[in-house]
Write a protein that holds these residues in place. Structure first.
Motif, short mmCIF file in Angstrom:
data_model
loop_
_atom_site.label_atom_id
_atom_site.label_comp_id
_atom_site.label_asym_id
_atom_site.label_seq_id
_atom_site.Cartn_x
_atom_site.Cartn_y
_atom_site.Cartn_z
N GLY A 87 0.82 -1.20 0.00
CA GLY A 87 0.00 0.00 0.00
C GLY A 87 0.85 1.25 0.00
N GLY A 159 -6.86 -6.76 2.40
CA GLY A 159 -6.61 -5.37 2.00
C GLY A 159 -7.82 -4.47 2.22
N SER A 160 -7.83 -3.34 1.51
CA SER A 160 -8.85 -2.34 1.81
C SER A 160 -10.15 -2.57 1.04
N GLN A 163 -10.17 -1.21 -2.48
CA GLN A 163 -9.58 -2.08 -3.50
C GLN A 163 -10.63 -3.06 -4.02
N SER A 169 -8.10 -5.48 -6.34
CA SER A 169 -7.56 -6.49 -5.42
C SER A 169 -7.89 -7.90 -5.88
N TRP A 178 -0.42 -4.39 -4.31
CA TRP A 178 -0.64 -2.97 -4.51
C TRP A 178 -1.05 -2.68 -5.96
N SER A 222 -11.05 3.36 1.78
CA SER A 222 -9.65 2.89 1.78
C SER A 222 -9.13 2.72 3.21
#
Ligand code: ATP
Length: 371
Positions: A87, A159-160, A163, A169, A178, A222
């Motif tokens: 990230g 992850g977020s 994403q 993602s 990333w 995010s």
């Protein structure tokens, strides 16, 4: 003769006493000056000087957290190698790392020369460092080495949320990247989205319900991380503030991200309250259900409007089902529940902060509706 010797001894003793007194005075004054210099640096000094003052203050927050050496972090991240980057936040890069004890963690290395980065470090230590909740990411440790500041968090596999919503993602094996990957947003069903939003609501209700409430000030997609079970973990407390005066429930600065900012900020009021978080949460409710970005204009009947204006208008016109993200399967979707969901989002995004419900009320409203 004896008298002469006595006089000499008395004079020598007097001289020694005077010298000692002089040395003591010089030392005491020097110390005061040094302390005063430190206080002045805190108020007006250059970035580097401010950093050194912060280093003095930080110690108060360190104790409960694990102090990790830079050598171990270098080992764990292959010397902060780019292939370990997962990230890129506003204040530095985030790396996936394996500690010597076998633990997989996320390591945020703050920009060494950015004063904001040091404020972020301090804010995370002061706020996140004190929180323990299943829907809030855990701060496990930290590293301070010369001008480097590093924060170490539990690793959240998927992850977020942004994403996932934006299709950047691919996380089936828990290995997030990333770089842009194949679109996975289709896998976020309505039920998964409801689970995520409830998790965020629980985390926020906990923070706001503390005797010294913590305002996150930057709730957005995010900053919501998803674990293997798609449980939400609120992250990024770099702008968070603890409200020490429980009567006012106000922090003196406002901050946040375009699209999620409450209208009172635009009026130039330099205050942030828990109700500002409620507003951002309401925007997040719209974002997660519609898949739209709050900072981009929407087109309704040929007219460009802000996302929140568009969403509230469609709710008022009873067009909620049109708003649901086209990526969500409509099979089994209960219209009454969808309507109820959007009306809670509208309450949270009320123009008047006083009309917004508290997060604990939001939780009450959400719980029975979605089980
Ligand atoms: N604990 C974690 N586990 C897994 N991934 C993480 C973790 N913390 C951060 N990340 C990843 O790093 C990204 C950047 O995080 P960071 O909090 O630094 O910035 P951001 O919220 O994306 O941006 P900004 O700082 O501008 O608000 C996240 O979006 C996420 O993909």
């Amino acid at each position: 003769m004896n008298r002469n010797i006595q006089a000499i001894i008395a004079a020598a003793a007097g001289f020694i006493c005077a010298s000692l007194f002089f040395v003591f005075l010089t030392f005491a004054c020097g110390r005061r000056k040094r302390n005063r210099g430190r206080e002045l640096r805190l108020q007006t000094g250059s970035t580097l000087e401010k950093l050194s003052s912060i280093a003095v203050d930080e110690s108060a927050f360190f104790d409960p957290k694990l102090r990790i050496s830079m050598a171990e972090l270098r080992m764990a991240t292959e010397n902060f190698h780019f292939r370990r980057i997962i990230g890129n936040g506003g204040f530095g890069l985030v790396f996936k790392a394996h500690l010597a004890n076998g633990l997989t963690v996320a390591v945020k290395k703050l920009e060494p020369d950015a004063f904001q980065g040091f404020r972020e470090f301090r804010a995370e230590m002061e706020t996140l460092g004190k929180l323990q909740h299943p829907n809030i990411v855990k701060l496990l440790g930290y590293c301070v080495s010369n001008s480097d500041r590093v924060l170490v968090y539990e690793f959240i596999e998927r992850g977020s949320l942004s994403q996932w919503l934006n299709g950047t993602s691919s996380s089936e094996n828990g290995d997030i990247s990333w770089s842009r990957h194949s679109v996975e947003r289709f896998s976020l069903s309505w039920d998964t989205r409801m689970k995520i939003i409830k998790g965020v609501a629980r985390g926020l209700a906990y923070m706001h319900g503390l005797s010294m409430p913590i305002i996150h000030r930057d709730i957005k997609a995010s900053n919501v991380l998803l674990d293997a079970d798609f449980e939400a973990h609120i992250a990024d407390f770099g702008l968070a503030r603890m409200i020490k005066d429980s009567r006012s429930h106000v922090s003196t600065e406002s901050a946040g991200t375009m699209g999620y900012l409450p209208p009172e900020y635009k009026e130039g009021r330099r205050v942030a309250t828990v109700k500002a978080d409620v507003y951002s949460f309401g925007i997040l409710m719209f974002v997660i259900a519609t898949g739209q970005k709050p900072n981009l204009p929407m087109v309704d009947r040929g007219k460009e409007v802000r996302m929140v204006v568009w969403a509230r208008k469609l709710v008022a016109e009873n067009r909620q089902m049109e708003m649901v993200d086209p990526a969500v399967s409509k099979d089994g979707l209960v219209e009454a529940r969808v309507n109820e969901y959007f009306s809670i989002a509208c309450m949270c995004t009320s123009e008047d902060a006083k009309e917004r419900p508290s997060m604990s009320r939001v939780l009450e409203l959400l719980e029975p509706t979605f089980g």
